[in-house]
Design a protein around this motif. Structure first.
Motif, PDB file in Angstrom:
ATOM      1  N   SER A  51       0.607  -1.417  -0.199  1.00 51.10           N
ATOM      2  CA  SER A  51      -0.065  -0.343   0.230  1.00 51.10           C
ATOM      3  C   SER A  51       0.704   1.019  -0.120  1.00 51.10           C
ATOM      4  N   PRO A  52      -0.183   2.271  -0.326  1.00 55.74           N
ATOM      5  CA  PRO A  52       1.112   3.531  -0.260  1.00 55.74           C
ATOM      6  C   PRO A  52       0.939   3.772   0.719  1.00 55.74           C
ATOM      7  N   GLY A  53       2.772   4.203   1.448  1.00 56.40           N
ATOM      8  CA  GLY A  53       3.246   4.406   3.233  1.00 56.40           C
ATOM      9  C   GLY A  53       2.978   3.566   4.199  1.00 56.40           C
ATOM     10  N   SER A  54       3.468   2.594   2.711  1.00 56.20           N
ATOM     11  CA  SER A  54       3.419   1.452   4.046  1.00 56.20           C
ATOM     12  C   SER A  54       5.072   1.065   4.227  1.00 56.20           C
ATOM     13  N   GLY A  55       5.582   1.902   3.596  1.00 53.11           N
ATOM     14  CA  GLY A  55       7.074   2.276   3.963  1.00 53.11           C
ATOM     15  C   GLY A  55       7.886   0.923   2.538  1.00 53.11           C
ATOM     16  N   LYS A  56       7.695   1.666   1.515  1.00 51.44           N
ATOM     17  CA  LYS A  56       8.653   0.223   0.168  1.00 51.44           C
ATOM     18  C   LYS A  56       9.624   1.455   0.237  1.00 51.44           C
ATOM     19  N   SER A  57      10.407   2.658   0.152  1.00 48.90           N
ATOM     20  CA  SER A  57      11.145   3.344  -0.667  1.00 48.90           C
ATOM     21  C   SER A  57      10.972   3.600   0.577  1.00 48.90           C
ATOM     22  N   SER A  58      11.832   3.853   1.927  1.00 48.36           N
ATOM     23  CA  SER A  58      11.816   3.663   2.842  1.00 48.36           C
ATOM     24  C   SER A  58      13.032   2.551   3.050  1.00 48.36           C
ATOM     25  N   ARG A  96      12.860   9.618   0.135  1.00 48.12           N
ATOM     26  CA  ARG A  96      13.206   8.536   1.248  1.00 48.12           C
ATOM     27  C   ARG A  96      14.615   7.787   0.816  1.00 48.12           C
ATOM     28  N   GLU A 142      10.133  -0.583  -7.522  1.00 52.24           N
ATOM     29  CA  GLU A 142       9.451  -0.602  -6.530  1.00 52.24           C
ATOM     30  C   GLU A 142       7.611  -0.003  -6.283  1.00 52.24           C
ATOM     31  N   ASN A 189       6.331  -4.156   8.091  1.00 55.13           N
ATOM     32  CA  ASN A 189       7.164  -3.028   8.091  1.00 55.13           C
ATOM     33  C   ASN A 189       6.494  -2.011   9.317  1.00 55.13           C
ATOM     34  N   LYS A 190       6.932  -1.073   9.597  1.00 55.61           N
ATOM     35  CA  LYS A 190       6.464  -0.710  10.881  1.00 55.61           C
ATOM     36  C   LYS A 190       6.161  -1.651  11.904  1.00 55.61           C
ATOM     37  N   ASP A 192       7.110  -1.172  14.944  1.00 53.81           N
ATOM     38  CA  ASP A 192       7.857  -0.517  16.323  1.00 53.81           C
ATOM     39  C   ASP A 192       6.237  -0.338  16.494  1.00 53.81           C
ATOM     40  N   ILE A 224      11.579  -2.209  10.712  1.00 58.31           N
ATOM     41  CA  ILE A 224      11.760  -0.613  11.224  1.00 58.31           C
ATOM     42  C   ILE A 224      12.486  -0.326  10.442  1.00 58.31           C
ATOM     43  N   SER A 225      11.367   0.665   9.434  1.00 58.98           N
ATOM     44  CA  SER A 225      13.271   1.207   8.501  1.00 58.98           C
ATOM     45  C   SER A 225      13.476   2.228   9.122  1.00 58.98           C
ATOM     46  N   LEU A 226      12.281   2.820   9.261  1.00 59.07           N
ATOM     47  CA  LEU A 226      13.283   3.798  10.449  1.00 59.07           C
ATOM     48  C   LEU A 226      14.885   3.426  11.153  1.00 59.07           C
TER      49      LEU A 226
END
Ligand SMILES: Nc1nc2c(ncn2[C@@H]2O[C@H](COP(=O)(O)OP(=O)(O)O)[C@@H](O)[C@H]2O)c(=O)[nH]1
Ligand SMILES: [Mg+2]
Lengths: 319, 139
Positions: A51-58, A96, A142, A189-190, A192, A224-226
């Motif tokens: 989904s958009p915003g799921s953190g793919k680019s990060s 990102r 991506e 992802n995420k 956290d 956690i891609s962050l």
């Protein structure tokens, strides 16, 4: 300088220009693709969807750091949606992916989904081939995982990673069935955020129901891609899947299947344009349309009749 | 059948200031005008901006500069574009830039066009369209 030569020699500007020409369906497109083909087939292709915003680019950004530590070079095709109303797009995946902008061994290209059905998949495949011919060891695609055209896009990948998050509305049931089936690896992802465990459980449950007889059970990796947590593990699993495919000729079979799709696609395209050249504007075609509109003839018989008169190898036009 | 050629623009914010509202407004206006806008976010070095512009094969590179560093950033970006054989990419910009600096930057060829904050975004769209037309017709 010849653009294909430039690209093969490692000129980044030539590569960038070639991608544009091919994406724009410029008249030089076929020459470019023919010219690079013998140089392709070396890159390993990984698809990321979710989904958009799921953190793919990060995620891709952090993964590229791990891949670069092994000295492998990377090409990225990052796709964002084109507005269906204006035809414009804001391509923001680079935000990102800052870390690698100055690394000459990482080449990032943003693409809009643009118009036609099937066109996106073709444009992606072409861009991947150009990055491959340029000499990238790993090529990453991506794309937002929303519909059929995205599923088609990741069919160009050897290994497909589906990215989910514990966030609400992103539960396993809401993900399109077609997307779940193409996953070779799941990423939560995420992790956290709360409920990451529940997301894992849901995926596991689904895999228990679906994939029992499969030789490869998609692993589920929490990231956690962050903070880069889980990224090393993701790379290890990607390598494992690659190894799995390379054992017993599975990869060769997948790629042969892809070549088959590709050649059929081109043949259909060639036949279609030849057919169109032959029939458009001819009295035969116009009269047949008229008859069908008047209900004097049905469209199936009409098509058969027109085709009877058209010889695609013969360059004479039917009456 | 050849598709309509899309204009590609990179909108970048080099330098240290942290406001990208203006840049985002322009990015959206260009998208609404049918262009493909690559947006790269904050705090780019000139090297990063130019490398991104090359990889993305953009027609236009737009810099948003509010930090007051325009007299160093524009010449540096222009120099890097030329070093990388990409001097044909149109370099434009916006932000808080005094009138006389604007004149100097344009005169010396460090920027093809500069827009002050609050200018109707239509004017930027118009400028890009016209510049692209004269570019393709002279090519
Ligand atoms: N809490 C949390 N946020 C994340 C994580 N990974 C990415 N994000 C944020 O999610 C947002 C979307 O990320 P992005 O990589 O652009 O997602 P994409 O649209 O799938 O490519 C950004 O604001 C990221 O900072 C993570 O692991 N945890
Ligand atoms: Mg993204």
């Amino acid at each position: 300088m010849n653009i294909v030569e430039g690209l093969i020699k490692g000129d980044r500007r030539a590569l960038a220009r070639a991608i544009s020409l091919v994406e724009n369906e410029d008249s030089s497109k076929n020459e470019i693709l023919k010219g690079v083909y013998t140089h392709t087939g070396k890159a390993y292709i990984i698809g990321f969807t979710g989904s958009p915003g799921s953190g793919k680019s990060s995620l891709v950004d952090k993964l590229v750091s791990v891949i670069r530590r092994e000295g492998l070079t990377v090409g990225i095709v990052a796709i964002d949606p084109t507005s269906p109303f204006t035809g414009g797009a804001i391509l923001g995946d680079r935000i990102r992916m800052q870390e690698h902008t100055e690394d000459k061994d990482v080449f990032i290209r943003s693409m809009g989904t643009r118009g036609s059905l099937g066109g996106l998949s073709r444009a992606t495949k072409d861009a991947v081939q150009l990055l491959d011919a340029f000499g990238k060891d790993i090529v990453i695609i991506e794309t937002v995982g929303v519909g059929q055209s995205e599923v088609d896009v990741v069919k160009n990948a050897d290994t497909t990673v589906v990215v989910l998050t514990p966030a609400s509305g992103d539960s396993v049931q809401t993900i399109k069935a077609g997307i779940m089936e193409i996953a070779n690896i799941f990423v939560v992802n995420k992790s956290d955020l709360p409920n990451a465990d529940r997301t894992r459980t849901e995926i596991n449950l689904m895999l228990d129901l679906d994939n029992k007889k499969k030789e490869w059970r998609p692993p589920i990796i929490s990231t956690i891609s962050l903070t880069s947590e889980g990224i090393e593990e993701l790379w290890e699993e990607l390598k494992k899947h690659r190894q799995f495919l390379e054992e017993g000729d599975r990869l060769a079979a997948i790629r042969r299947e892809r070549v088959k799709r590709e050649i059929v696609d081109y043949m259909e395209h060639i036949i279609k344009s030849r057919l169109w050249e032959k029939i458009s504007g001819t009295t035969l075609f116009e009269k047949t349309i008229e008859k069908i509109s008047q209900r004097d003839l049905d469209p199936i018989s009409g098509a058969e009749k027109v085709l009877e008169r058209v010889n695609l190898d013969n360059h004479e036009f039917p009456e | 059948m050849s598709k309509e050629r899309k204009i590609r623009v990179l909108v970048a914010k080099p330098g240290l200031d942290g406001h990208d509202r203006g840049a985002k407004v322009v990015a959206r206006a260009l998208r609404d005008a049918g262009m493909e806008v690559v947006y790269t976010g904050l705090h780019q070095t000139p090297e990063q901006v130019v490398e991104a512009a090359i990889q993305e094969d953009v027609d236009v590179l737009g810099l948003s500069i509010l930090s007051g560093a325009h007299m160093t950033l524009f010449p540096r970006v222009k120099e890097l574009l030329e070093e990388n054989n990409a001097g044909d990419i149109l370099l434009i910009g916006g932000g808080i830039i005094p009138e006389e600096d604007m004149e100097e930057l344009k005169e010396k060829g460090y920027a093809q066009a500069l827009f002050t904050p609050g200018i109707p975004t239509d004017e930027i769209v118009e400028w890009i369209r016209n510049a692209m037309e004269s570019k393709t017709s002279s090519a």
